[in-house]
Structure formats: C-alpha cells, structure tokens
Scaffold this motif. Structure first.
Motif, PDB file in Angstrom:
ATOM      1  N   HIS A  14       0.863  -1.307  -0.153  1.00 14.09           N
ATOM      2  CA  HIS A  14      -0.039  -0.007   0.119  1.00 14.09           C
ATOM      3  C   HIS A  14       0.826   1.199  -0.095  1.00 14.09           C
ATOM      4  O   HIS A  14       1.796   1.289   0.513  1.00 14.09           O
ATOM      5  N   MET A  22      -4.971   4.910   2.193  1.00 11.10           N
ATOM      6  CA  MET A  22      -3.928   3.952   1.935  1.00 11.10           C
ATOM      7  C   MET A  22      -4.675   3.595   0.600  1.00 11.10           C
ATOM      8  O   MET A  22      -5.907   3.151   0.304  1.00 11.10           O
ATOM      9  N   HIS A  79       3.458   0.561   2.999  1.00 11.47           N
ATOM     10  CA  HIS A  79       3.864  -0.500   3.688  1.00 11.47           C
ATOM     11  C   HIS A  79       3.237  -1.666   3.068  1.00 11.47           C
ATOM     12  O   HIS A  79       2.675  -1.888   2.363  1.00 11.47           O
ATOM     13  N   MET A 109       0.679  -4.575   3.524  1.00 15.12           N
ATOM     14  CA  MET A 109      -0.716  -4.710   4.156  1.00 15.12           C
ATOM     15  C   MET A 109      -1.274  -6.206   4.234  1.00 15.12           C
ATOM     16  O   MET A 109      -1.241  -6.850   3.195  1.00 15.12           O
ATOM     17  N   MET A 152     -10.015   2.739   5.035  1.00 16.21           N
ATOM     18  CA  MET A 152      -9.938   1.666   4.137  1.00 16.21           C
ATOM     19  C   MET A 152     -11.122   0.731   3.645  1.00 16.21           C
ATOM     20  O   MET A 152     -12.136   0.705   4.177  1.00 16.21           O
TER      21      MET A 152
HETATM   22 CU   LIG Z   1      -2.448  -0.233   4.064  1.00 14.34          CU
END
Ligand SMILES: [Cu+2]
Length: 181
Positions: free
Chosen positions: A85, A96, A119, A121, A179
């Motif tokens: 992400h 994200m 990152h 995820m 998200m």
């Molecule tokens: Cu993420």
C-alpha cells in the motif's frame, strides 16, 4: 512431599529461564537482513494488533543495487491477502491504497516502508499479531525473485526502529477507518 515441592520450584525456574531465553532471538531479529539477487531488505518489523483487527501492516527498508527497476508484491499465510500500500493525503485525510502492480524500486534506490508511508498490508488477518512473535511473509520481486522474510512484531502503536516517537499512530489509526477492502 518435600521432594515434590522442590521439583515444582525447579520446573518454575526452568520455565522462567526458557521465557528469558525466548526474548533473545526477538531482540536479535531486529538486525536481520535479507538479500535476493540485487535486492537487500533490512529491518523488517510489524505492529501488534488488537484482537478485533482485520488487517495489519509490515515495514522494512528495501534497496535495489541492480541495474534495472524491480517490482515488489507479497504473500503471507497470516492473512487472506498481502498487498503493498501507498499512503497519501487527500482532503486532509491520510488514505491508503494498493500500489498498482506492486511497489516499484528503481535501480540504486532505497525505499523505506514505514508508518504513514508505503507498507506491506495484511488484509483479512487470520489471527491477531502478537507482540514478541513474528509474521512470515514471502516478498516477490519481479526480477530478483522471492525471499521469505520474518517480521518481528513490535507493540501496538510502536514507533519505527530508530525514530523518536510514535506520533503517527493517530494518523495511521485514522487512515485505517478509510480503508475499503
Ligand atoms: Cu494499508
């Protein structure tokens, strides 16, 4: 009777020693580096999650010493999906989204995946991430190939290794609410 008591004490001591010894590899894991082809991965780590969490994030530094760009995707047994992400500011809110086709790492480039930035995820966690344990992730580089990496799990809201504070926790927490998987 006395014998049995002594045995109990001895067993407790052995357990305590075993627990103390178990802390050593965890600390040492922070220094674990990985290499595959021209790609080098340093300081992988993840954050522990509350019991109800359905996703978690992993972080590390990736260096591409090769002459060509590479692309990173991932997989893990710890979650239904593993995604890379990116995070960006939109209307004052951190959002994200999956990096299309994976994360590009240009030749000679070092990319640090960290809270509030890129990152790994873990989407659809199969179990909470527990502090002191590790998450096994297979990092797949389009050119360099695949490498299995163990991500030591730090405390909930832990700051990045070497950073001064965990001040991004609120921001990351806010972004989790944005998200939609
Ligand atoms: Cu993420």
């Amino acid at each position: 009777m006395a014998n049995r008591l002594r045995n109990t004490v001895r067993c407790s001591l052995v357990t305590a020693l075993a627990l103390a010894a178990a802390q050593i590899p965890t600390d040492r894991c922070w220094a674990a580096d990985y290499s595959v082809g021209s790609i080098h991965i340093t300081q992988p780590w993840a954050r522990a999650t509350p019991k109800s969490a359905t996703s978690a994030a992993g972080y590390m530094t990736v260096t591409n010493d090769g002459a060509a760009a590479d692309r990173l995707t991932c997989s893990t047994d710890a979650a239904a999906q593993c995604q890379i992400h990116s995070m960006s500011m939109e209307g004052g809110v951190m959002k994200m989204r999956p990096a299309e086709g994976g994360l590009e790492i240009k030749p000679g480039e070092t990319v640090t995946l960290k809270p509030s930035g890129f990152h790994v995820m873990f989407v659809g966690l199969k179990h909470p991430l527990e502090q002191g344990k590790t998450v096994a992730v297979t990092l797949k580089f389009e050119h360099a190939g695949a490498v299995d990496v163990e991500y030591p799990i730090a405390a909930i809201g832990a700051p990045a290794p070497g950073s001064a504070s965990g001040g991004d926790t609120m921001m990351h927490g806010g972004s989790m609410m944005q998200m939609k998987h």
